[in-house]
Design an enzyme around this catalytic site. Structure first.
Site, PDB file in Angstrom:
ATOM      1  N   GLY A 184       1.536  -0.787  -0.154  1.00 42.11           N
ATOM      2  CA  GLY A 184      -0.052   0.469   0.001  1.00 42.11           C
ATOM      3  C   GLY A 184       0.525   1.253   0.198  1.00 42.11           C
ATOM      4  N   ASN A 185      -0.053   2.090  -0.078  1.00 37.53           N
ATOM      5  CA  ASN A 185       0.940   3.590   0.130  1.00 37.53           C
ATOM      6  C   ASN A 185       0.720   4.905   1.518  1.00 37.53           C
ATOM      7  OD1 ASN A 185      -0.898   5.744  -1.084  1.00 37.53           O
ATOM      8  ND2 ASN A 185      -0.500   4.128  -2.877  1.00 37.53           N
ATOM      9  N   SER A 186       0.840   5.350   1.793  1.00 32.17           N
ATOM     10  CA  SER A 186       0.640   6.002   2.852  1.00 32.17           C
ATOM     11  C   SER A 186      -0.730   7.606   2.448  1.00 32.17           C
ATOM     12  CB  SER A 186       1.754   6.878   4.392  1.00 32.17           C
ATOM     13  OG  SER A 186       2.510   7.287   2.884  1.00 32.17           O
TER      14      SER A 186
END
Ligand code: CTP
Length: 398
Positions: free
Chosen positions: A207-209
């Protein structure tokens, strides 16, 4: 006659400030609005429905008895352009927050399709209580607008915050509300926002933030400007709820985001792709948790569907696609490539070089590129302001 032709439902709950609602009703009508009044049973202890019926020239709705049916009253929420609850007591605010439906006022709130604004009224300690604060915050997140309380003498004999705003101030608020741009009325806007999570095994993902804040700000501003909004939201780790005019579709993976967007896209006028979609996903998700074993672990990744690219290839005349580009270097060149490559009408460029415009921040600094020109180079501004700038530039293209 600044409210000419406007339809307002005035909700009155049981506070001493209810005596001011008569004046408020009169002010709405004097300014050209059509008004219908709903009262809670406890409001009847403070002001007579006959007063409000006389002022509004319509029967006041306050119970389900005497031949008044629920369904008929629920239609008030569909009829109104705006639902104003003044005074809104701590009890009514708690009901709205938690969906408690014990009066006709609650029922109309829960079924209203129009924007809602409340003018709270209560004693200063009740207003300052953490429960009230939490409820107010939650109502705000549902899109309910708050007419600020005023400071002064309270019915308890104390002085402080908690007085209902004066009817003249509520009138000003309502006039300003209607004067605000409704330039997206009749338009359907789809917005992708947040990250996507690509499953590795039952407990892990890629995922990413991305916080989703930019996309949510665009969705909220577009709804305020009259659009019907479809927000396709990746997993942001907190709840963001649908409210009238703004529907949230919660998704996890890029594939899910794509499927949702694909089904919505044919009916939308504007599609805004602000999501930070994972470019790659594991070729398959393990059924069981991967156990720690060797010194290295290879994940086999495959390319994800490019949602903006796919939908750009089926864009019809009259539809606008707005993209985002997050770049670390060669910003303008890369952004231009995305503009043409994905058939965007505008690209909103974010550079990682801009301090304060990072993932999760409440501010952003953008460059907006059109087909031929740089249209906007903004300062670092709150994301709601940036959202309005993006919507302004989009509307200019119609
Ligand atoms: N986008 C999308 N689906 C993807 C990847 C990107 O819809 N699978 C959209 C983004 O929401 C954004 C635009 O495409 O509007 C550009 O995304 P960005 O991540 O900046 O670029 P990529 O196309 O992924 O290219 P790269 O990561 O190589 O810069």
């Amino acid at each position: 006659m600044k409210l000419q032709g406007r339809k307002i439902v005035l909700g009155i709950s049981g506070s001493i400030a209810a005596y001011k609602s008569a004046n408020l009703c009169r002010l709405f009508i004097k300014n050209g609005a059509e008004v219908r009044v709903i009262m809670t049973p406890s409001a009847l202890d403070f002001i007579s429905p006959l007063t409000l019926a006389t002022l509004s020239n319509h029967e006041v709705v306050h119970s389900i008895h005497e031949g008044q049916s629920w369904s008929g009253h629920v239609e008030l929420g569909l009829w109104a352009d705006l639902f104003v609850i003044a005074p809104a007591t701590a009890n009514t605010i708690a009901h709205f927050t938690h969906g408690i439906c014990s009066s006709i006022l609650d029922a109309v709130y829960l079924s209203a399709k129009c924007p809602v604004c409340i003018a709270p009224a209560m004693d200063l300690d009740m207003w300052a209580h953490l429960t009230t604060k939490a409820n107010m915050e939650k109502l705000g997140s549902y899109g309910v607008q708050v007419i600020p309380v005023e400071h002064g003498f309270l019915a308890s004999g104390l002085t402080g915050d908690g007085r209902m705003a004066e009817p003249e101030h509520i009138l000003d608020f309502v006039i300003r509300y209607f004067e605000k741009k409704q330039d997206l009325k009749g338009k359907k806007v789809m917005i992708t926002a947040g990250p996507t999570h690509e499953k590795i095994d039952p407990v892990r993902f890629i995922g990413n933030s991305s916080s989703g804040k930019m996309g949510i700000a665009i969705a909220v501003q577009a709804q305020k400007r009259g659009a019907e909004v479809e927000l396709v939201l990746g997993p942001i780790g907190r709840k963001f709820n649908s409210y009238p005019g703004l529907t949230v579709h919660n998704v996890i993976s890029a594939d899910e985001m794509y499927e949702t967007c694909r089904s919505l896209y044919p009916t939308v006028d504007i599609a805004i792709f602000s999501a930070a979609v994972a470019d790659y996903k594991p070729s398959h998700a393990e059924e069981f948790k991967i156990k720690k074993a060797d010194q290295t672990l290879n994940l086999h990744l495959v390319k994800n569907v490019d949602i903006a690219l796919e939908l750009g290839s089926v864009k019809k005349a009259g539809q606008l696609n707005i993209g985002f580009a997050l770049e670390t270097n060669n910003e303008l060149e890369n952004a231009r490539e995305k503009l043409t490559g994905k058939n965007f009408d505008l690209v909103v460029l974010n550079s990682t070089k801009d301090k304060g415009a990072t993932f999760g921040s409440d501010n952003n600094k953008v460059t907006i590129l059109g087909k031929n020109d740089i249209l906007v180079q903004s300062e670092l501004l709150p994301k709601t302001t940036i959202a309005d700038i993006i919507l302004d530039e989009t509307i200019n293209l119609f």
